[in-house]
Write an enzyme that holds these catalytic residues in place. Sequence first.
Site, PDB file in Angstrom:
ATOM      1  N   VAL A   1       0.841  -1.208   0.000  1.00 28.24           N
ATOM      2  CA  VAL A   1       0.000   0.000   0.000  1.00 28.24           C
ATOM      3  C   VAL A   1       0.877   1.259   0.000  1.00 28.24           C
ATOM      4  O   VAL A   1       0.378   2.365   0.000  1.00 28.24           O
ATOM      5  CB  VAL A   1      -0.931  -0.013   1.240  1.00 28.24           C
ATOM      6  CG1 VAL A   1      -1.914  -1.168   1.159  1.00 28.24           C
ATOM      7  CG2 VAL A   1      -0.146  -0.080   2.546  1.00 28.24           C
ATOM      8  N   ASP A   2       2.231   1.044  -0.047  1.00 32.27           N
ATOM      9  CA  ASP A   2       3.175   2.156   0.161  1.00 32.27           C
ATOM     10  C   ASP A   2       3.349   3.067  -1.059  1.00 32.27           C
ATOM     11  O   ASP A   2       3.996   4.111  -0.963  1.00 32.27           O
ATOM     12  CB  ASP A   2       4.549   1.599   0.610  1.00 32.27           C
ATOM     13  CG  ASP A   2       5.129   0.591  -0.398  1.00 32.27           C
ATOM     14  OD1 ASP A   2       5.775  -0.373   0.040  1.00 32.27           O
ATOM     15  OD2 ASP A   2       4.929   0.771  -1.614  1.00 32.27           O
TER      16      ASP A   2
ATOM     17  N   HIS B   1      -4.550  -4.258  -2.210  1.00 37.70           N
ATOM     18  CA  HIS B   1      -4.878  -3.937  -0.811  1.00 37.70           C
ATOM     19  C   HIS B   1      -5.048  -2.441  -0.611  1.00 37.70           C
ATOM     20  O   HIS B   1      -5.033  -1.949   0.513  1.00 37.70           O
ATOM     21  CB  HIS B   1      -3.806  -4.488   0.138  1.00 37.70           C
ATOM     22  CG  HIS B   1      -3.815  -5.984   0.199  1.00 37.70           C
ATOM     23  ND1 HIS B   1      -2.773  -6.708   0.735  1.00 37.70           N
ATOM     24  CD2 HIS B   1      -4.720  -6.894  -0.235  1.00 37.70           C
ATOM     25  CE1 HIS B   1      -3.064  -8.007   0.659  1.00 37.70           C
ATOM     26  NE2 HIS B   1      -4.225  -8.140   0.059  1.00 37.70           N
TER      27      HIS B   1
ATOM     28  N   CYS C   1     -20.978  13.904   3.880  1.00 35.59           N
ATOM     29  CA  CYS C   1     -21.955  13.170   4.714  1.00 35.59           C
ATOM     30  C   CYS C   1     -21.572  13.184   6.191  1.00 35.59           C
ATOM     31  O   CYS C   1     -22.207  12.534   7.008  1.00 35.59           O
ATOM     32  CB  CYS C   1     -22.054  11.708   4.236  1.00 35.59           C
ATOM     33  SG  CYS C   1     -20.638  10.696   4.746  1.00 35.59           S
TER      34      CYS C   1
HETATM   35  C1  BV8 Z   1     -10.977 -11.178   2.613  1.00 35.60           C
HETATM   36  C2  BV8 Z   1      -3.738  -3.303   4.037  1.00 35.60           C
HETATM   37  C3  BV8 Z   1     -13.166 -11.960   2.332  1.00 35.60           C
HETATM   38  C4  BV8 Z   1      -3.798  -2.698   5.386  1.00 35.60           C
HETATM   39  C5  BV8 Z   1      -3.614  -5.738   4.304  1.00 35.60           C
HETATM   40  C6  BV8 Z   1     -10.817 -14.459   9.668  1.00 35.60           C
HETATM   41  C7  BV8 Z   1     -11.587 -13.299   9.655  1.00 35.60           C
HETATM   42  C8  BV8 Z   1     -11.570 -12.424   8.577  1.00 35.60           C
HETATM   43  C9  BV8 Z   1     -10.767 -12.724   7.483  1.00 35.60           C
HETATM   44  C10 BV8 Z   1      -9.991 -13.868   7.521  1.00 35.60           C
HETATM   45  C11 BV8 Z   1     -10.011 -14.727   8.583  1.00 35.60           C
HETATM   46  N1  BV8 Z   1      -9.144 -15.764   8.315  1.00 35.60           N
HETATM   47  C12 BV8 Z   1      -8.588 -15.549   7.111  1.00 35.60           C
HETATM   48  C13 BV8 Z   1      -9.111 -14.434   6.616  1.00 35.60           C
HETATM   49  C14 BV8 Z   1      -8.795 -13.859   5.388  1.00 35.60           C
HETATM   50  C15 BV8 Z   1      -7.821 -12.714   5.689  1.00 35.60           C
HETATM   51  C16 BV8 Z   1      -6.445 -13.318   5.886  1.00 35.60           C
HETATM   52  O1  BV8 Z   1      -5.844 -13.747   4.903  1.00 35.60           O
HETATM   53  N2  BV8 Z   1      -5.951 -13.348   7.135  1.00 35.60           N
HETATM   54  C17 BV8 Z   1      -4.635 -13.937   7.342  1.00 35.60           C
HETATM   55  C18 BV8 Z   1      -3.834 -13.092   8.328  1.00 35.60           C
HETATM   56  C19 BV8 Z   1      -4.843 -15.375   7.816  1.00 35.60           C
HETATM   57  N3  BV8 Z   1      -7.873 -11.916   4.498  1.00 35.60           N
HETATM   58  C20 BV8 Z   1      -8.729 -10.892   4.468  1.00 35.60           C
HETATM   59  O2  BV8 Z   1      -9.401 -10.507   5.388  1.00 35.60           O
HETATM   60  C21 BV8 Z   1      -8.828 -10.229   3.087  1.00 35.60           C
HETATM   61  N4  BV8 Z   1     -10.222 -10.094   2.774  1.00 35.60           N
HETATM   62  O3  BV8 Z   1     -10.544 -12.301   2.655  1.00 35.60           O
HETATM   63  O4  BV8 Z   1     -12.308 -10.861   2.409  1.00 35.60           O
HETATM   64  C22 BV8 Z   1     -13.517 -12.319   3.743  1.00 35.60           C
HETATM   65  C23 BV8 Z   1     -14.259 -11.428   4.479  1.00 35.60           C
HETATM   66  C24 BV8 Z   1     -14.627 -11.782   5.781  1.00 35.60           C
HETATM   67  C25 BV8 Z   1     -14.213 -13.013   6.333  1.00 35.60           C
HETATM   68  C26 BV8 Z   1     -13.405 -13.893   5.571  1.00 35.60           C
HETATM   69  C27 BV8 Z   1     -13.040 -13.542   4.281  1.00 35.60           C
HETATM   70  C28 BV8 Z   1      -8.210  -8.832   3.141  1.00 35.60           C
HETATM   71  C29 BV8 Z   1      -6.705  -8.973   3.241  1.00 35.60           C
HETATM   72  C30 BV8 Z   1      -6.079  -7.588   3.109  1.00 35.60           C
HETATM   73  C31 BV8 Z   1      -5.641  -7.117   4.464  1.00 35.60           C
HETATM   74  N5  BV8 Z   1      -4.909  -5.836   4.308  1.00 35.60           N
HETATM   75  N6  BV8 Z   1      -2.999  -4.556   4.146  1.00 35.60           N
HETATM   76  C32 BV8 Z   1      -2.437  -2.287   5.850  1.00 35.60           C
HETATM   77  O5  BV8 Z   1      -1.431  -2.597   5.170  1.00 35.60           O
HETATM   78  O6  BV8 Z   1      -2.405  -1.639   6.899  1.00 35.60           O
HETATM   79  S1  BV8 Z   1      -2.664  -7.138   4.370  1.00 35.60           S
HETATM   80  C33 BV8 Z   1      -1.044  -6.793   4.737  1.00 35.60           C
HETATM   81  O7  BV8 Z   1      -0.371  -8.073   4.670  1.00 35.60           O
HETATM   82  C34 BV8 Z   1      -0.312  -5.943   3.703  1.00 35.60           C
HETATM   83  O8  BV8 Z   1      -1.099  -5.521   2.622  1.00 35.60           O
HETATM   84  C35 BV8 Z   1       0.762  -6.894   3.185  1.00 35.60           C
HETATM   85  O9  BV8 Z   1       1.124  -6.652   1.914  1.00 35.60           O
HETATM   86  C36 BV8 Z   1       0.042  -8.163   3.332  1.00 35.60           C
HETATM   87  C37 BV8 Z   1       0.768  -9.424   3.108  1.00 35.60           C
HETATM   88  O10 BV8 Z   1       1.975  -9.392   3.802  1.00 35.60           O
HETATM   89  P1  BV8 Z   1       3.324  -9.473   2.899  1.00 35.60           P
HETATM   90  O11 BV8 Z   1       3.263  -8.414   1.854  1.00 35.60           O
HETATM   91  O12 BV8 Z   1       3.511 -10.861   2.433  1.00 35.60           O
HETATM   92  O13 BV8 Z   1       4.403  -9.021   3.934  1.00 35.60           O
HETATM   93  P2  BV8 Z   1       5.055  -9.940   5.059  1.00 35.60           P
HETATM   94  O14 BV8 Z   1       5.750  -9.035   6.019  1.00 35.60           O
HETATM   95  O15 BV8 Z   1       4.036 -10.914   5.566  1.00 35.60           O
HETATM   96  O16 BV8 Z   1       6.155 -10.791   4.273  1.00 35.60           O
HETATM   97  C38 BV8 Z   1       7.253 -10.115   3.723  1.00 35.60           C
HETATM   98  C39 BV8 Z   1       8.150 -11.202   3.185  1.00 35.60           C
HETATM   99  O17 BV8 Z   1       9.249 -10.595   2.515  1.00 35.60           O
HETATM  100  C40 BV8 Z   1       8.740 -12.071   4.292  1.00 35.60           C
HETATM  101  O18 BV8 Z   1       8.565 -13.425   3.926  1.00 35.60           O
HETATM  102  C41 BV8 Z   1      10.224 -11.697   4.304  1.00 35.60           C
HETATM  103  O19 BV8 Z   1      11.047 -12.834   4.508  1.00 35.60           O
HETATM  104  C42 BV8 Z   1      10.438 -11.216   2.902  1.00 35.60           C
HETATM  105  N7  BV8 Z   1      11.498 -10.213   2.759  1.00 35.60           N
HETATM  106  C43 BV8 Z   1      11.913  -9.293   3.678  1.00 35.60           C
HETATM  107  N8  BV8 Z   1      12.890  -8.536   3.127  1.00 35.60           N
HETATM  108  C44 BV8 Z   1      13.065  -8.978   1.849  1.00 35.60           C
HETATM  109  C45 BV8 Z   1      12.180 -10.043   1.614  1.00 35.60           C
HETATM  110  N9  BV8 Z   1      12.118 -10.693   0.435  1.00 35.60           N
HETATM  111  C46 BV8 Z   1      12.954 -10.290  -0.536  1.00 35.60           C
HETATM  112  N10 BV8 Z   1      13.835  -9.271  -0.396  1.00 35.60           N
HETATM  113  C47 BV8 Z   1      13.914  -8.597   0.781  1.00 35.60           C
HETATM  114  N11 BV8 Z   1      14.797  -7.594   0.910  1.00 35.60           N
HETATM  115 ZN    ZN Z   2     -18.997  10.682   3.094  1.00 35.77          ZN
END
Ligand code: BV8
Ligand code: ZN
Length: 246
Positions: free
Chosen positions: A103-104, A119, A152
């Site tokens: 989102v950056d 996202h 609103c």
């Molecule tokens: C949805 C915006 C339908 C906000 C984000 C229970 C209740 C409700 C929902 C769920 C539930 N169980 C599961 C779900 C689904 C849920 C989900 O997946 N939960 C997970 C945690 C289990 N998903 C949702 O809710 C999605 N909507 O499914 O709607 C629904 C509706 C109701 C109920 C069920 C389903 C919405 C998901 C979007 C959430 N918003 N961000 C904000 O950013 O503040 S997600 C957030 O995590 C960011 O967007 C981010 O991009 C995203 C994923 O993380 P990554 O990008 O992978 O980052 P991370 O740090 O994890 O990993 C980085 C990797 O890079 C690491 O592996 C590291 O080793 C590596 N790395 C580090 N440095 C380097 C590198 N690699 C290469 N080079 C480097 N230099």
């Molecule tokens: Zn409004």
Amino acid sequence: MTETPPPSLQLDDRTALLVLTGAGVSAESGLPTYRGTGGLWRSLPFERLASPEGFAGDPALVWRFYSERRETALRAEPNAGHRALVEAERRLGDRFLLVTQNVDGLHRRAGSERLIEIHGRLLGTRCSRCDREEVPDTTAYREGHVPRCDRCRGMLRPAVVWFGEQLDPEHLDAVDRFLERWRAARLLFLAAGTSGAVWPAAGLVDVARRRGAETWLVNAEPADNAGRFEHVCEGRSGTLLPLLLA
Ligand code: BV8
Ligand code: ZN
């Protein structure tokens, strides 16, 4: 299997490339990732911050959290990984599509245009109640003052997709249309800098593989869904993406 240094993906004119990026590609720009070492979520319970319930419960706290992240993002610069993706887009044209969980705003700042921000956008503001136009606005929040919609009076919010919120169906359709359109080409799916922890983004590798795509993962550590990729290159995206996309 882990391949370092990776071979080039040979982006010739028969190749179509779908890329998915996560917070790891912005790590070398100084932005904290979510789950890796020193991750953003480490200190903060993200369900309180990145969810509609959290926002309803304490909008000022959530605004402070996002406002700090906006400042950090605005100070960051795109890195070699972002630039390699812009280069690949220039070379492949409409045979290229970049889907980011980030989102950056760094992909856009680097020059990516064939880009889907599934996202949402940290630097965008929208109304939590009416469907007024989202505005690219980082000034909405003043310390302790939750901004209100001038149409609103509803609370304004960062234009990101929170946990429990649906992704924009148009975004997911666009990915499907891309894979459908290039089904007969040499189709590549490349995920970079993502832990594969968040759905539905984490499932894109399966969607692509079902369409016959060759799947690649570039990540600093083994990701949750690494086993679902044919090729895994462990390392930093700022180094590996320029090599892979050369
Ligand atoms: C949805 C915006 C339908 C906000 C984000 C229970 C209740 C409700 C929902 C769920 C539930 N169980 C599961 C779900 C689904 C849920 C989900 O997946 N939960 C997970 C945690 C289990 N998903 C949702 O809710 C999605 N909507 O499914 O709607 C629904 C509706 C109701 C109920 C069920 C389903 C919405 C998901 C979007 C959430 N918003 N961000 C904000 O950013 O503040 S997600 C957030 O995590 C960011 O967007 C981010 O991009 C995203 C994923 O993380 P990554 O990008 O992978 O980052 P991370 O740090 O994890 O990993 C980085 C990797 O890079 C690491 O592996 C590291 O080793 C590596 N790395 C580090 N440095 C380097 C590198 N690699 C290469 N080079 C480097 N230099
Ligand atoms: Zn409004």
